[in-house]
Design a protein around this motif. Sequence first.
Motif, PDB file in Angstrom:
ATOM      1  N   UNK A 156      -7.746   0.364  -2.289  1.00  0.00           N
ATOM      2  CA  UNK A 156      -8.817   0.682  -3.238  1.00  0.00           C
ATOM      3  C   UNK A 156      -9.996  -0.246  -2.966  1.00  0.00           C
ATOM      4  N   UNK A 157     -10.699   0.011  -1.869  1.00  0.00           N
ATOM      5  CA  UNK A 157     -11.732  -0.916  -1.414  1.00  0.00           C
ATOM      6  C   UNK A 157     -13.052  -0.781  -2.165  1.00  0.00           C
ATOM      7  N   UNK A 158     -13.346   0.396  -2.712  1.00  0.00           N
ATOM      8  CA  UNK A 158     -14.583   0.565  -3.462  1.00  0.00           C
ATOM      9  C   UNK A 158     -14.362   0.029  -4.872  1.00  0.00           C
ATOM     10  N   UNK A 193      -5.843   6.235  -7.066  1.00  0.00           N
ATOM     11  CA  UNK A 193      -5.209   5.356  -8.050  1.00  0.00           C
ATOM     12  C   UNK A 193      -3.801   5.821  -8.394  1.00  0.00           C
ATOM     13  N   UNK A 194      -3.590   7.135  -8.395  1.00  0.00           N
ATOM     14  CA  UNK A 194      -2.263   7.669  -8.666  1.00  0.00           C
ATOM     15  C   UNK A 194      -1.327   7.416  -7.490  1.00  0.00           C
ATOM     16  N   UNK A 195      -1.821   7.614  -6.277  1.00  0.00           N
ATOM     17  CA  UNK A 195      -1.007   7.355  -5.086  1.00  0.00           C
ATOM     18  C   UNK A 195      -0.603   5.887  -5.006  1.00  0.00           C
ATOM     19  N   UNK A 196      -1.503   5.003  -5.446  1.00  0.00           N
ATOM     20  CA  UNK A 196      -1.204   3.574  -5.427  1.00  0.00           C
ATOM     21  C   UNK A 196      -0.413   3.131  -6.665  1.00  0.00           C
ATOM     22  N   UNK A 197      -0.115   4.081  -7.543  1.00  0.00           N
ATOM     23  CA  UNK A 197       0.668   3.849  -8.755  1.00  0.00           C
ATOM     24  C   UNK A 197       0.027   2.833  -9.694  1.00  0.00           C
ATOM     25  N   UNK A 212       0.865  -1.172   0.000  1.00  0.00           N
ATOM     26  CA  UNK A 212       0.000   0.000   0.000  1.00  0.00           C
ATOM     27  C   UNK A 212       0.908   1.230   0.000  1.00  0.00           C
ATOM     28  N   UNK A 213       1.191   1.723  -1.211  1.00  0.00           N
ATOM     29  CA  UNK A 213       2.211   2.759  -1.383  1.00  0.00           C
ATOM     30  C   UNK A 213       1.895   4.011  -0.581  1.00  0.00           C
ATOM     31  N   UNK A 214       0.670   4.502  -0.682  1.00  0.00           N
ATOM     32  CA  UNK A 214       0.312   5.740   0.013  1.00  0.00           C
ATOM     33  C   UNK A 214       0.416   5.563   1.526  1.00  0.00           C
ATOM     34  N   UNK A 215       0.021   4.410   2.039  1.00  0.00           N
ATOM     35  CA  UNK A 215       0.118   4.155   3.477  1.00  0.00           C
ATOM     36  C   UNK A 215       1.575   4.197   3.924  1.00  0.00           C
ATOM     37  N   UNK A 231     -13.874   3.499 -13.234  1.00  0.00           N
ATOM     38  CA  UNK A 231     -12.915   4.546 -13.609  1.00  0.00           C
ATOM     39  C   UNK A 231     -11.808   3.967 -14.483  1.00  0.00           C
ATOM     40  N   UNK A 232     -11.287   2.811 -14.105  1.00  0.00           N
ATOM     41  CA  UNK A 232     -10.203   2.197 -14.871  1.00  0.00           C
ATOM     42  C   UNK A 232     -10.668   1.768 -16.260  1.00  0.00           C
ATOM     43  N   UNK A 233     -11.886   1.289 -16.366  1.00  0.00           N
ATOM     44  CA  UNK A 233     -12.429   0.920 -17.673  1.00  0.00           C
ATOM     45  C   UNK A 233     -12.516   2.142 -18.578  1.00  0.00           C
TER      46      UNK A 233
END
Length: 465
Positions: free
Chosen positions: A237-239, A278-282, A142-145, A246-248
Motif C-alpha cells: 500500500x505505497x500510496x 486493502x481487502x487483499x492485504x487484510x 504482503x498477503x496478495x503477493x 480511505x481508511x479514515x
Amino acid sequence: MFYGRDKDLKFLEDRWAGERFEFGCIYGTRRIGKTTLINKFLENKEAIYFQAKEASELENRRGLSRIIDKAMGYPVDYVFPTWDELLDTLLNVSAGRRFAFVIDEYPYLSKSTKKGISSYIQDFIDNKAKDSRLFIILMGSNVSFMEKELGNKKSPLYRRRTFSYKLGQLPYSEALLFLNKFADSEKLDYLSFFGFSPYYLSLLDANKDFKGNVKSLLFQTGATLLDAPDIILSNGTRERGIYNTVLSSIARGKKTPSMIAGDIEFGANEVSKYLKTLTEEEIVERKTMYGSKRKIIYRIKDPVLEFFYNQLFDDVERIRIGFGEVVFAEKEEFIHQFISHKFEDVCIRYLEEQSLTGKLAKPYYPIEGLQIDNSELGRSIELDGVSRYRDSLLVVECKYTEKKRIPKDYFDMKEDVSIKMFEEVKDFQFYLFAKNGFEKSFDKNSDQNLHLIDAATMLRVSEIK
C-alpha cells in the motif's frame, strides 16, 4: 514469553516429522506473529533462517552468504557469486538429514533479484532438492503477493509447494493467555480494544491497569502505537496518503464504496480499486449481512487501527509534543463507547471458537450480523449474530452495560426471528451475552434453548494450559 499457536505449531511439526522434501509458505498480515511462530518451531532444529531486506540483490545475497559461510565453516566474507551456487550449497549443509531453510519477508528478496529468485528456487527444487530432506519455508507479510506468487499458474513456483499456511489472528482462548496476570474485570476490555493480535497483546504491561496501558501505548510522547499505520500497513500500500484518506472514511462509519466516495470526493471506481488492495492485504474486511449477499459493507479489521483513524489521526502531533493527557481526556468517553461496540466482536469470536471445538449444539459457522430496515414486524430488526445449520438457527445478542439484562431482551430476540425468513427453522439456539450478568427473574423464563453468557463464563476458558 510464547503463548498459544498450538494448532499452528502442530501443523508444522507434523510436516517436519515426515521423511520427504517439503517446500511451503507461511504468510499473513504484518505483526501477526509469523516470525515468532517460526522461531519457536525452529527451536532445537538444525536450520538456516534468513530475513530478507529492502535492499539490492547483492546485499541480500551477501547477507545470506554470511549465514551459510558460518554454517559451512567458510571465511565469513565469502559471497556466493550466484544464487545457483548458494542454493546448491544448502544440499551440502543438510548432508541428507532433516534441515530447515527459511526465508522471511520473501517479497523483498523476490523484488530485488533481476531474473527473479523464484526461477532459481524452481530449478533448484526440480533438479536437485526434491529428493532431499530439506524443509524450505518462504514467509511474507504482503498477503496478495504471496498468494499470487505461489498460486498463479504463471509463477515459477506454481505447484512446487507441498503446503501453504495462512497465519491469522489468535483464537479467543489463546488471546486470553496473554492476559493471565491482568484483572478479570478488565480482560474483556483489553480484547475489545486491542483485539486478537499477538503483537498488541504482547505490548501490554500487567503492572498497569487498562487506562494506563492505553495511555502508554497511544497517548504519550514516543508511544509505540502512534505509528500504528506504519506498523500494520505493508509496502503493498505505497500510496499512503490515499490509503489514509480511505481508511479514515471507513473509520468514520462509511461502509460502502459509494458512501466512501461521497465522503472523500473520489470516484466510486477509484475507491473500489483501493478497497480491493486493502481487502487483499487484510487491512479491511468485506462483510456480507446474513441472508443478503448483495448487502456488502467494509470495515477495518484491526481495532487499534480503526481507533487510530477515527480518533487519533489528526492528533498525533499534539500527542508527540506532550499533550497526550489532554487528548486522552478528550477521547475517554469515546474509548468507552468503542469498547462497548467492539465487545460484540469478542462475543462472536468466543462463540465461533466454541463452535469449531464442538461445544455448541451444531457446527454453526460463520456467524453473521442480521439487519432488516423495514421488516414484516413493522420495525427494524438488528441482531449481532445469526448462523444457520440445516434446520437449526443460532441467534446472538451482546450488550456491554453495567446493568443486568432483563427477560424482555430474550423475548425481543424470539420475536426478531419469528419472521417468514426463518419459518422452516425447527430449532432455535439463543445466546444472550452480558458483561454484568442477568436479573434473577430469568430463572423463571429460561428454557433449554436459551444460553446466558456473562463475563465470568467467557473468562473460564483462560484456565487452559
